[in-house]
Design a protein around this motif. Structure first.
Motif, mmCIF file in Angstrom:
data_model
loop_
_atom_site.group_PDB
_atom_site.id
_atom_site.type_symbol
_atom_site.label_atom_id
_atom_site.label_comp_id
_atom_site.label_asym_id
_atom_site.label_seq_id
_atom_site.Cartn_x
_atom_site.Cartn_y
_atom_site.Cartn_z
ATOM 1 N N UNK A 95 0.844 -1.198 0.000
ATOM 2 C CA UNK A 95 0.000 0.000 0.000
ATOM 3 C C UNK A 95 0.877 1.245 0.000
ATOM 4 N N UNK A 96 0.705 2.087 -1.006
ATOM 5 C CA UNK A 96 1.420 3.363 -0.996
ATOM 6 C C UNK A 96 0.642 4.327 -0.132
ATOM 7 N N UNK A 97 1.291 4.913 0.874
ATOM 8 C CA UNK A 97 0.533 5.842 1.713
ATOM 9 C C UNK A 97 0.122 7.060 0.907
ATOM 10 N N UNK A 98 -1.050 7.604 1.221
ATOM 11 C CA UNK A 98 -1.450 8.861 0.605
ATOM 12 C C UNK A 98 -1.036 9.984 1.543
ATOM 13 N N UNK A 99 -0.667 11.079 0.944
ATOM 14 C CA UNK A 99 -0.283 12.246 1.728
ATOM 15 C C UNK A 99 -1.416 13.262 1.648
ATOM 16 N N UNK A 100 -1.771 13.801 2.795
ATOM 17 C CA UNK A 100 -2.865 14.766 2.830
ATOM 18 C C UNK A 100 -2.350 16.144 3.205
ATOM 19 N N UNK A 101 -2.947 17.129 2.547
ATOM 20 C CA UNK A 101 -2.640 18.516 2.881
ATOM 21 C C UNK A 101 -3.840 19.096 3.624
ATOM 22 N N UNK A 102 -3.577 20.101 4.438
ATOM 23 C CA UNK A 102 -4.667 20.814 5.111
ATOM 24 C C UNK A 102 -4.518 22.296 4.817
ATOM 25 N N UNK A 103 -5.637 22.964 4.695
ATOM 26 C CA UNK A 103 -5.629 24.420 4.478
ATOM 27 C C UNK A 103 -6.165 25.101 5.731
ATOM 28 N N UNK A 104 -5.383 26.084 6.185
ATOM 29 C CA UNK A 104 -5.717 26.766 7.449
ATOM 30 C C UNK A 104 -5.574 28.273 7.214
ATOM 31 N N UNK A 105 -6.472 29.056 7.771
ATOM 32 C CA UNK A 105 -6.240 30.511 7.752
ATOM 33 C C UNK A 105 -6.116 30.994 9.197
ATOM 34 N N UNK A 106 -5.277 32.008 9.397
ATOM 35 C CA UNK A 106 -5.193 32.604 10.737
ATOM 36 C C UNK A 106 -4.732 34.044 10.663
ATOM 37 N N UNK A 107 -4.989 34.760 11.734
ATOM 38 C CA UNK A 107 -4.426 36.102 11.905
ATOM 39 C C UNK A 107 -3.458 36.032 13.082
ATOM 40 N N UNK A 108 -2.571 37.016 13.150
ATOM 41 C CA UNK A 108 -1.621 37.034 14.275
ATOM 42 C C UNK A 108 -1.604 38.434 14.897
ATOM 43 N N UNK A 109 -0.937 38.517 16.015
ATOM 44 C CA UNK A 109 -0.748 39.814 16.670
ATOM 45 C C UNK A 109 0.414 40.519 15.960
ATOM 46 N N UNK A 110 0.075 41.522 15.151
ATOM 47 C CA UNK A 110 1.113 42.180 14.351
ATOM 48 C C UNK A 110 2.055 43.033 15.193
#
Ligand SMILES: O=C(O)C(=O)C[C@]1(C(=O)O)C=C[C@@H](O)C=C1
Length: 432
Positions: free
Chosen positions: A325-340
């Motif tokens: 079995x070839x493993x599948x690779x998964x990506x995740x999409x995330x958005x965030x803001x930070x303290x500038x």
């Protein structure tokens, strides 16, 4: 293969024969991907079937925001679909395809701005953060797959323009030198009588070299339209030169399919700057309420079984992982803001990905629209060979833990979905 099951309703940026339409055909009805059989009408919905034989209805919508609104307002099962004669946006949509970025010209910013309005806020007390993007317009949208479509652009004029075009084009014309690179209509001369160009705004930057060499900006006006297929439709409707004041003719930059659909004359093809590699990455979107459980990976699992791309469910534990079995690779999409205002706040947030062995595959920003010069960060992270050793449940748990930690270093944090990396999976359809 006989069709069975309830139809999947899929939205894309219309009218028909846009690149988004091609992507939708290739993702949902791969057997038809090399034909133009689904482009018979500019407004209608086309029906065909997935690889697994499930009927699919592809619906052209007028804008990216209409697509996002349609998916967000989808909340009942597709079996409760309203009457078929109603306008497209009255359907319950199972999926939509939307372009995210292009290999030559970068981000599709209109879509990024809509994605910045997606996802559930993870901040338990959004009111505590003045930059919070809580109250997203499309909280239930998630990304469940990606798709890479090679994109080739053509320059088209209406057949009725041909006479004027040839008549006006003389070797003495200045601003001249507009000889088409590849002509599919043998009789056409230089393109000097073109005074207006229509296309989708993302395309100007994909064809920059051709446009700079053929169409001086002080002579030829560039007009943005909703899609490349809308540009082709516009030019097809221009029956004679007087429709643009008699000062010249109009041309569209669009796909070969769009030109065929509207019987346009192709003056040049493959006019993109990188003809061998120009590729647009699309996201497949869905409403997260459509899936049954809370698991982070359920969106992409459902997509695989709906579409039947030969996807299999991943083994749920390491012991189920066979040698072959070839493993599948998964990506995740995330958005965030930070303290500038705090030095190191972005570095601290990014360090969390490393700590959990997630590889950052892309980072982008868009204005927060809350405060000037503050940004929403779009981060895609991928599992690494360390992470994929675990079973699917372990892998999702690791993502959950990472998100919980990330929350400590971000202002507002939204998880937008997990999907298989199609570049690693080898099912990219990207030309060499
Ligand atoms: O105008 C179209 O045909 C679209 O589907 C939109 C779009 C985009 O926004 O990137 C899709 C692919 C190409 O990169 C050019 C245009």
């Amino acid at each position: 293969m006989p069709e069975h099951g309830l139809p999947l309703n899929v939205a894309y940026l219309g009218p028909e024969a846009s690149f988004s339409h091609q992507a939708a055909i290739e993702v949902f009805t791969p057997r038809q991907s090399s034909t133009s059989s689904s482009t018979s009408s500019s407004t209608s919905t086309s029906t065909s079937a997935t690889a697994a034989g499930r009927p699919v209805r592809l619906h052209p919508l007028p804008s990216f925001s209409a697509i996002f609104s349609a998916i967000q307002s989808t909340c009942s099962p597709s079996s409760l679909e309203k009457e078929t004669e109603q306008p497209s946006y009255d359907y319950d949509y199972d999926y939509a395809v939307a372009p995210f970025e292009n290999s030559t010209n970068g981000s599709v910013v209109q879509v990024l701005d809509l994605l910045a309005q997606c996802g559930l806020e993870s901040d338990p007390d959004p009111g505590s953060d003045p930059d919070s993007t809580a109250g997203a317009l499309y909280p239930d949208l998630e990304v469940c797959a990606e798709y890479y479509l090679p994109v080739h652009h053509c320059l088209f004029v209406a057949p009725s323009s041909e006479h004027k075009h040839n008549h006006k084009s003389t070797p003495d014309d200045d601003n001249t030198a507009n000889t088409a690179a590849t002509r599919t209509s043998g009789a056409l001369g230089p393109t000097t009588s073109i005074r207006t160009l229509y296309t989708h705004p993302q395309v100007w930057g994909q064809c920059g070299r051709f446009l700079a060499s053929q169409f001086p900006s002080n002579v030829v006006e560039r007009i943005d339209v909703g899609s490349t297929s809308a540009a082709a439709q516009l030019v097809a409707r221009e029956t004679n030169a007087s429709s643009n004041g008699g000062t010249g003719i109009s041309a569209a930059i669009a796909s070969k399919l769009a030109g065929q659909k509207h019987n346009l004359v192709c003056l040049a093809e493959n006019i993109e700057d990188e003809p061998g590699s120009n590729t647009t990455r699309f996201f497949v979107l869905r409403n997260r309420k459509r899936r049954s459980g809370p698991g982070l990976g359920q969106g992409q699992d459902l997509f695989a079984s709906d579409v039947g791309h030969g996807h299999q469910q991943e083994p749920s534990s390491p012991s189920q992982l066979g040698h072959h079995t070839n493993p599948r690779y998964y990506k995740s999409l995330i958005t965030f803001t930070i303290d500038h205002t705090r030095p190191g706040s972005l570095a601290d947030a990014l360090a969390v990905f490393k700590q959990y062995s997630f590889n950052l595959t892309s980072i982008d920003t868009r204005p927060s629209r809350k405060r000037n010069w503050q940004y929403v960060f779009f981060v895609e992270c991928e599992e690494t060979s360390d992470t994929v050793r675990g079973g699917q449940n372990d892998r999702e748990q690791k993502l959950t833990n990472m998100l919980l930690d990330l929350q400590k270093f971000t202002g507002s944090l939204r998880y937008l979905g997990r999907f298989e990396d199609r570049l690693r999976g080898g099912v990219t359809h990207v030309e060499p």
